[in-house]
Design a protein around this motif. Sequence first.
Motif, PDB file in Angstrom:
ATOM      1  N   PHE A  18       5.464  39.260-102.070  1.00 30.23           N
ATOM      2  CA  PHE A  18       6.737  39.857-101.692  1.00 30.23           C
ATOM      3  C   PHE A  18       7.882  38.857-101.854  1.00 30.23           C
ATOM      4  N   LEU A  19       7.727  37.679-101.266  1.00 33.46           N
ATOM      5  CA  LEU A  19       8.793  36.672-101.350  1.00 33.46           C
ATOM      6  C   LEU A  19       9.039  36.226-102.795  1.00 33.46           C
ATOM      7  N   GLY A  20       7.963  36.035-103.537  1.00 27.47           N
ATOM      8  CA  GLY A  20       8.105  35.628-104.939  1.00 27.47           C
ATOM      9  C   GLY A  20       8.866  36.650-105.749  1.00 27.47           C
ATOM     10  N   MET A  21       8.482  37.919-105.628  1.00 32.81           N
ATOM     11  CA  MET A  21       9.164  38.974-106.375  1.00 32.81           C
ATOM     12  C   MET A  21      10.611  39.125-105.912  1.00 32.81           C
ATOM     13  N   TYR A  22      10.813  39.035-104.595  1.00 29.22           N
ATOM     14  CA  TYR A  22      12.168  39.165-104.065  1.00 29.22           C
ATOM     15  C   TYR A  22      13.067  38.050-104.608  1.00 29.22           C
ATOM     16  N   LEU A  23      12.561  36.824-104.631  1.00 33.55           N
ATOM     17  CA  LEU A  23      13.348  35.698-105.133  1.00 33.55           C
ATOM     18  C   LEU A  23      13.617  35.831-106.628  1.00 33.55           C
ATOM     19  N   VAL A  24      12.604  36.219-107.404  1.00 36.02           N
ATOM     20  CA  VAL A  24      12.786  36.381-108.855  1.00 36.02           C
ATOM     21  C   VAL A  24      13.791  37.486-109.159  1.00 36.02           C
ATOM     22  N   LEU A  25      13.613  38.650-108.534  1.00 35.99           N
ATOM     23  CA  LEU A  25      14.521  39.770-108.792  1.00 35.99           C
ATOM     24  C   LEU A  25      15.937  39.466-108.299  1.00 35.99           C
ATOM     25  N   SER A  26      16.051  38.797-107.161  1.00 37.74           N
ATOM     26  CA  SER A  26      17.376  38.419-106.653  1.00 37.74           C
ATOM     27  C   SER A  26      18.049  37.408-107.570  1.00 37.74           C
ATOM     28  N   PHE A  27      17.275  36.467-108.097  1.00 38.55           N
ATOM     29  CA  PHE A  27      17.822  35.495-109.051  1.00 38.55           C
ATOM     30  C   PHE A  27      18.321  36.207-110.309  1.00 38.55           C
ATOM     31  N   LEU A  28      17.517  37.135-110.833  1.00 37.96           N
ATOM     32  CA  LEU A  28      17.929  37.883-112.029  1.00 37.96           C
ATOM     33  C   LEU A  28      19.191  38.701-111.762  1.00 37.96           C
ATOM     34  N   TYR A  29      19.273  39.301-110.586  1.00 44.45           N
ATOM     35  CA  TYR A  29      20.463  40.067-110.232  1.00 44.45           C
ATOM     36  C   TYR A  29      21.683  39.158-110.106  1.00 44.45           C
ATOM     37  N   ALA A  30      21.504  37.979-109.535  1.00 47.35           N
ATOM     38  CA  ALA A  30      22.610  37.019-109.426  1.00 47.35           C
ATOM     39  C   ALA A  30      23.096  36.612-110.815  1.00 47.35           C
ATOM     40  N   GLN A  31      22.169  36.460-111.757  1.00 51.21           N
ATOM     41  CA  GLN A  31      22.555  36.128-113.131  1.00 51.21           C
ATOM     42  C   GLN A  31      23.340  37.278-113.754  1.00 51.21           C
ATOM     43  N   TYR A  32      22.893  38.501-113.497  1.00 55.76           N
ATOM     44  CA  TYR A  32      23.605  39.687-113.978  1.00 55.76           C
ATOM     45  C   TYR A  32      25.031  39.700-113.436  1.00 55.76           C
ATOM     46  N   LEU A  33      25.200  39.373-112.160  1.00 53.41           N
ATOM     47  CA  LEU A  33      26.534  39.399-111.553  1.00 53.41           C
ATOM     48  C   LEU A  33      27.456  38.333-112.137  1.00 53.41           C
ATOM     49  N   ASN A  34      26.887  37.309-112.757  1.00 57.00           N
ATOM     50  CA  ASN A  34      27.713  36.274-113.383  1.00 57.00           C
ATOM     51  C   ASN A  34      28.270  36.688-114.740  1.00 57.00           C
ATOM     52  N   VAL A  35      27.804  37.806-115.274  1.00 57.59           N
ATOM     53  CA  VAL A  35      28.323  38.304-116.555  1.00 57.59           C
ATOM     54  C   VAL A  35      29.725  38.845-116.314  1.00 57.59           C
ATOM     55  N   ASP A  36      30.618  38.606-117.229  1.00 52.89           N
ATOM     56  CA  ASP A  36      32.007  39.044-117.079  1.00 52.89           C
ATOM     57  C   ASP A  36      32.165  40.476-117.587  1.00 52.89           C
ATOM     58  N   PHE A  37      32.247  41.413-116.653  1.00 52.77           N
ATOM     59  CA  PHE A  37      32.404  42.834-116.977  1.00 52.77           C
ATOM     60  C   PHE A  37      33.852  43.294-116.849  1.00 52.77           C
ATOM     61  N   GLN A  38      34.753  42.407-116.460  1.00 48.40           N
ATOM     62  CA  GLN A  38      36.082  42.821-116.046  1.00 48.40           C
ATOM     63  C   GLN A  38      36.901  43.499-117.132  1.00 48.40           C
ATOM     64  N   LYS A  39      36.545  43.297-118.373  1.00 50.22           N
ATOM     65  CA  LYS A  39      37.330  43.938-119.432  1.00 50.22           C
ATOM     66  C   LYS A  39      37.188  45.457-119.384  1.00 50.22           C
ATOM     67  N   LYS A  40      35.970  45.945-119.200  1.00 51.18           N
ATOM     68  CA  LYS A  40      35.757  47.387-119.229  1.00 51.18           C
ATOM     69  C   LYS A  40      35.251  47.963-117.908  1.00 51.18           C
ATOM     70  N   TYR A  41      34.352  47.259-117.241  1.00 52.00           N
ATOM     71  CA  TYR A  41      33.735  47.756-116.008  1.00 52.00           C
ATOM     72  C   TYR A  41      33.979  46.760-114.886  1.00 52.00           C
ATOM     73  N   TYR A  42      34.946  47.068-114.051  1.00 48.57           N
ATOM     74  CA  TYR A  42      35.313  46.180-112.965  1.00 48.57           C
ATOM     75  C   TYR A  42      34.698  46.707-111.687  1.00 48.57           C
ATOM     76  N   PRO A  43      34.139  45.913-110.825  1.00 44.53           N
ATOM     77  CA  PRO A  43      33.903  44.479-110.886  1.00 44.53           C
ATOM     78  C   PRO A  43      32.632  44.113-111.668  1.00 44.53           C
ATOM     79  N   ASP A  44      31.696  45.049-111.775  1.00 47.08           N
ATOM     80  CA  ASP A  44      30.512  44.900-112.621  1.00 47.08           C
ATOM     81  C   ASP A  44      30.087  46.306-113.025  1.00 47.08           C
ATOM     82  N   TYR A  45      29.220  46.401-114.003  1.00 46.33           N
ATOM     83  CA  TYR A  45      28.869  47.702-114.566  1.00 46.33           C
ATOM     84  C   TYR A  45      28.276  48.655-113.518  1.00 46.33           C
TER      85      TYR A  45
END
Length: 180
Positions: A18-45
């Motif tokens: 549980f903790l391993g999957m939660y940390l991996v998925l949360s890390f991937l989501y944090a990376q997704y949030l670092n993508v700059d979507f502001q041109k078309k989809y604000y604040p993120d897609y």
Amino acid sequence: MIQLIRKYKSVLLFILTFLGMYLVLSFLYAQYLNVDFQKKYYPDYITHRVAEQSEWLIKKMDYSSMIEPHNQEPSMKLFVEDVFVARVVEGCNAVSVIILFASFVLAFFQGWGKTFSFIFIGVVLIYVINILRIAILSIGLYAYPEYKTVLHDIIFPGIIYGLVVFLWIFWVSRFKKQKS
């Protein structure tokens, strides 16, 4: 110590998975949030789509609705009948709840097909209920602004977390039946 580990092996395996999957998925989501979507989809897609879909559903419920980017913070302003009622922020998109849900289900892995089918169905259900929740909450905030705290902080989080707990109980009860 080794006997203790052997005795609680299944519990430890669940917690680590549980903790391993939660940390991996949360890390991937944090990376997704670092993508700059502001041109078309604000604040993120995803947050943008949740705001659009909530606006659409409010309109289907015979209320006028509108969204617009918030100029002071990463969120979308949501209006009902021309009244600003809510900010749709990243935390409103249910991704964190979905990560929690999926991590728990993966910790009770039942084979690729069953596990990922259940996760897919659960994710769709959580996403749809979340849109419905935001739409009804927004209408509630418009109609009953004096109940903002109760609606936003108690009733509507209870809906989404209640759904997740229900899905977990359903999954674990199926898991137990198959083990016995």
